[in-house]
Design a protein around this motif. Structure first.
Motif, PDB file in Angstrom:
ATOM      1  N   ILE A 141       0.913  -1.012   0.015  1.00 42.07           N
ATOM      2  CA  ILE A 141       0.175   0.008  -0.085  1.00 42.07           C
ATOM      3  C   ILE A 141       0.995   1.247  -0.032  1.00 42.07           C
ATOM      4  CG2 ILE A 141      -1.550   1.401   1.396  1.00 42.07           C
ATOM      5  CD1 ILE A 141      -3.024  -1.321   2.313  1.00 42.07           C
ATOM      6  N   ILE A 142       2.083   1.181   0.794  1.00 43.50           N
ATOM      7  CA  ILE A 142       2.856   2.452   0.799  1.00 43.50           C
ATOM      8  C   ILE A 142       3.712   2.573  -0.539  1.00 43.50           C
ATOM      9  CG2 ILE A 142       4.925   3.255   1.922  1.00 43.50           C
ATOM     10  CD1 ILE A 142       4.136   1.894   4.464  1.00 43.50           C
ATOM     11  N   LEU A 143       3.920   1.604  -0.994  1.00 42.65           N
ATOM     12  CA  LEU A 143       4.676   1.707  -2.542  1.00 42.65           C
ATOM     13  C   LEU A 143       3.630   2.084  -3.571  1.00 42.65           C
ATOM     14  CD1 LEU A 143       6.713  -1.955  -2.713  1.00 42.65           C
ATOM     15  CD2 LEU A 143       7.569   0.513  -2.241  1.00 42.65           C
ATOM     16  N   ALA A 144       2.485   1.714  -3.415  1.00 44.25           N
ATOM     17  CA  ALA A 144       1.539   2.269  -4.329  1.00 44.25           C
ATOM     18  C   ALA A 144       1.114   3.477  -4.267  1.00 44.25           C
ATOM     19  CB  ALA A 144       0.234   1.511  -4.135  1.00 44.25           C
ATOM     20  N   HIS A 145       1.167   4.086  -2.996  1.00 50.00           N
ATOM     21  CA  HIS A 145       0.794   5.572  -2.808  1.00 50.00           C
ATOM     22  C   HIS A 145       2.085   6.555  -2.996  1.00 50.00           C
ATOM     23  CE1 HIS A 145      -2.957   4.406  -0.787  1.00 50.00           C
ATOM     24  NE2 HIS A 145      -3.135   5.262  -0.918  1.00 50.00           N
ATOM     25  N   ARG A 146       3.362   5.880  -3.235  1.00 49.37           N
ATOM     26  CA  ARG A 146       4.413   6.625  -3.851  1.00 49.37           C
ATOM     27  C   ARG A 146       4.481   6.861  -5.220  1.00 49.37           C
ATOM     28  NH1 ARG A 146       9.427   3.743  -0.628  1.00 49.37           N
ATOM     29  NH2 ARG A 146       9.175   4.461   1.646  1.00 49.37           N
ATOM     30  N   LEU A 147       3.497   6.133  -6.187  1.00 48.66           N
ATOM     31  CA  LEU A 147       3.393   6.119  -7.305  1.00 48.66           C
ATOM     32  C   LEU A 147       2.174   7.015  -7.918  1.00 48.66           C
ATOM     33  CD1 LEU A 147       4.384   2.558  -8.416  1.00 48.66           C
ATOM     34  CD2 LEU A 147       5.928   4.284  -8.467  1.00 48.66           C
ATOM     35  N   ALA A 148       1.249   6.875  -7.020  1.00 46.55           N
ATOM     36  CA  ALA A 148       0.036   7.618  -7.234  1.00 46.55           C
ATOM     37  C   ALA A 148      -0.744   8.231  -6.055  1.00 46.55           C
ATOM     38  CB  ALA A 148      -0.867   6.819  -8.128  1.00 46.55           C
ATOM     39  N   PRO A 149      -1.523   9.442  -6.156  1.00 50.20           N
ATOM     40  CA  PRO A 149      -1.977  10.009  -5.123  1.00 50.20           C
ATOM     41  C   PRO A 149      -3.231   8.989  -4.416  1.00 50.20           C
ATOM     42  CG  PRO A 149      -2.844  10.977  -6.987  1.00 50.20           C
ATOM     43  CD  PRO A 149      -1.608   9.988  -7.424  1.00 50.20           C
ATOM     44  N   ALA A 150      -3.829   9.199  -3.438  1.00 54.77           N
ATOM     45  CA  ALA A 150      -4.833   8.362  -2.821  1.00 54.77           C
ATOM     46  C   ALA A 150      -6.034   8.407  -3.361  1.00 54.77           C
ATOM     47  CB  ALA A 150      -4.885   8.959  -1.119  1.00 54.77           C
ATOM     48  N   GLY A 151      -6.317   9.529  -3.995  1.00 54.15           N
ATOM     49  CA  GLY A 151      -7.588   9.683  -4.849  1.00 54.15           C
ATOM     50  C   GLY A 151      -7.673   8.719  -5.658  1.00 54.15           C
ATOM     51  N   VAL A 152      -6.533   8.229  -6.523  1.00 49.29           N
ATOM     52  CA  VAL A 152      -6.585   7.534  -7.511  1.00 49.29           C
ATOM     53  C   VAL A 152      -6.873   6.069  -7.295  1.00 49.29           C
ATOM     54  CG1 VAL A 152      -5.085   6.612  -9.561  1.00 49.29           C
ATOM     55  CG2 VAL A 152      -5.251   9.016  -9.236  1.00 49.29           C
ATOM     56  N   LEU A 153      -6.183   5.758  -5.846  1.00 53.48           N
ATOM     57  CA  LEU A 153      -6.169   4.523  -5.687  1.00 53.48           C
ATOM     58  C   LEU A 153      -7.334   4.053  -4.533  1.00 53.48           C
ATOM     59  CD1 LEU A 153      -2.349   4.185  -4.712  1.00 53.48           C
ATOM     60  CD2 LEU A 153      -3.518   3.565  -6.630  1.00 53.48           C
ATOM     61  N   ALA A 154      -7.946   5.070  -3.933  1.00 53.05           N
ATOM     62  CA  ALA A 154      -9.042   4.757  -2.950  1.00 53.05           C
ATOM     63  C   ALA A 154     -10.011   3.790  -3.501  1.00 53.05           C
ATOM     64  CB  ALA A 154      -9.489   5.923  -2.365  1.00 53.05           C
ATOM     65  N   PRO A 155     -10.500   3.946  -4.735  1.00 55.58           N
ATOM     66  CA  PRO A 155     -11.661   2.958  -5.023  1.00 55.58           C
ATOM     67  C   PRO A 155     -11.423   1.638  -4.828  1.00 55.58           C
ATOM     68  CG  PRO A 155     -11.638   4.897  -6.555  1.00 55.58           C
ATOM     69  CD  PRO A 155     -10.442   5.128  -5.587  1.00 55.58           C
ATOM     70  N   TYR A 156     -10.212   1.301  -5.229  1.00 60.00           N
ATOM     71  CA  TYR A 156      -9.724  -0.026  -5.449  1.00 60.00           C
ATOM     72  C   TYR A 156      -9.833  -0.810  -3.954  1.00 60.00           C
ATOM     73  CZ  TYR A 156      -8.860   1.355 -10.026  1.00 60.00           C
ATOM     74  OH  TYR A 156      -8.765   1.849 -11.359  1.00 60.00           O
ATOM     75  N   ILE A 157      -9.872  -0.169  -2.923  1.00 66.57           N
ATOM     76  CA  ILE A 157      -9.965  -0.626  -1.809  1.00 66.57           C
ATOM     77  C   ILE A 157     -11.339  -1.477  -1.714  1.00 66.57           C
ATOM     78  CG2 ILE A 157     -10.283   0.010   0.828  1.00 66.57           C
ATOM     79  CD1 ILE A 157      -8.739   2.489   0.315  1.00 66.57           C
ATOM     80  N   TYR A 158     -12.176  -1.055  -2.311  1.00 67.63           N
ATOM     81  CA  TYR A 158     -13.534  -1.676  -2.148  1.00 67.63           C
ATOM     82  C   TYR A 158     -13.471  -3.142  -2.998  1.00 67.63           C
ATOM     83  CZ  TYR A 158     -15.037   2.821  -0.572  1.00 67.63           C
ATOM     84  OH  TYR A 158     -15.191   3.718   0.367  1.00 67.63           O
TER      85      TYR A 158
END
Length: 317
Positions: free
Chosen positions: A236-253
């Protein structure tokens, strides 16, 4: 002549980040599935499973993260808050594992999706980041979705759902503490505290309730607790180094998909319409909250000198 294709580095990074986020949700689903199997099927005491989750997290970090990717450190400017944050993770894990012993995986994760909404609600009194009425409506809708999952008055509300709610509140406070500490300590410090404090506090409880497994492969499941947890949070930390939280948040679901699949394949649990309907309401409320946050960020960027507040979708460090 064919048109020349120009690569977009940002788009490439975003695709990698999304792939990492999908992988992280699988890891965390595997963690909960393993915990449920150990507590429900193998009848391992919950305190023992919680302790082993943190113990093997330390082992995983010592072998794979600390030597290569993460320099461990306990030099914090806010050691008291770091300790409290770590205790919140212990409490969240313990309540979650107790609930998983009795609930279906999909029921548990549907209630847990309330977490970003709780972070938004609690950030006002705790951090001074008050929400407007649009976000307040999203938070209210999220609670309605959880009530649909629990459906009180229509069927029996299993007491373990209250433990899931407690775990969700604990994880929301954990994320708020993470946001607060981000202004004082680097992620490496925060990452070091969590598993070490978990082992420190849970060792006496785990040893008091220790029961040796009957099969050798159960030891592999013990070790996998730390592997899935440590790897999932690091990805999760690596992912947020590459893209902002707003881009990744929907994939939490996507966690609902993996939880439902693991529940069906391993435990034979079929999601109920109550769970699916309630989860849909909570997810839509969370996505609406995310959309409002993006709109607020866009307005803030147009105003010079405006600093972005922490997001309820920011990753735990």
């Amino acid at each position: 002549m064919a048109p020349r294709v120009v690569s977009n580095p940002y788009q490439s990074q975003a695709v990698k980040a999304i792939g990492l986020m999908v992988l992280a949700t699988i890891c965390l689903a595997a963690l909960d599935t393993t915990a449920k199997y150990l507590t429900d099927i193998q009848r391992v005491p919950v305190a023992q499973v919680v302790w082993l989750r943190f113990l093997w997290h330390v082992v995983f970090s010592a072998v794979f993260l600390w030597p290569f990717a993460l320099q461990p450190s306990l030099r914090s400017k806010k050691p008291g808050i770091q300790f409290i944050r770590s205790c919140l993770m212990i409490l969240t894990t313990a309540l979650n594992f107790v609930a998983l012993k009795y609930l279906q995986l999909d029921q548990n994760i549907a209630i847990f999706f309330l977490m970003p909404l709780l972070v938004a609600a609690l950030s006002g009194p705790l951090l001074g980041e008050w929400v407007g009425w649009h976000r307040a409506l999203a938070i209210f809708a999220g609670f309605i979705g959880v009530l649909v999952v629990m459906h009180p008055g229509i069927g029996d509300v299993h007491w373990a759902m209250l433990f899931t709610l407690g775990a969700t509140f604990g994880y929301a406070l954990f994320n708020i503490a993470t946001r607060y500490l981000a202004a004082y300590d680097p992620p490496a410090v925060t990452q070091t505290y969590t598993p070490l404090v978990g082992v420190l506090i849970m060792t006496p409880f785990g040893l008091m309730q220790w029961e040796s497994p009957d099969h050798w492969w159960v030891w592999l499941l013990f070790a996998s607790l730390g592997f899935w947890g440590g790897l999932g949070h690091w990805i999760i930390i690596l992912a947020h180094r590459l893209a902002p939280a707003g881009v990744l948040a929907p994939y939490i679901y996507l966690g609902l998909v993996w939880m439902s699949a693991f529940g069906l394949l391993i435990f034979g649990d079929v999601p109920t319409w109550w769970t699916l309907a309630g989860a849909a309401i909570v997810i839509l409320a969370g996505l609406y909250l995310l959309a409002r946050e993006r709109l607020a960020e866009g307005r803030a960027e147009k105003q010079p000198g405006t600093r972005r507040a922490g997001s309820e979708f920011d990753p735990p460090q």
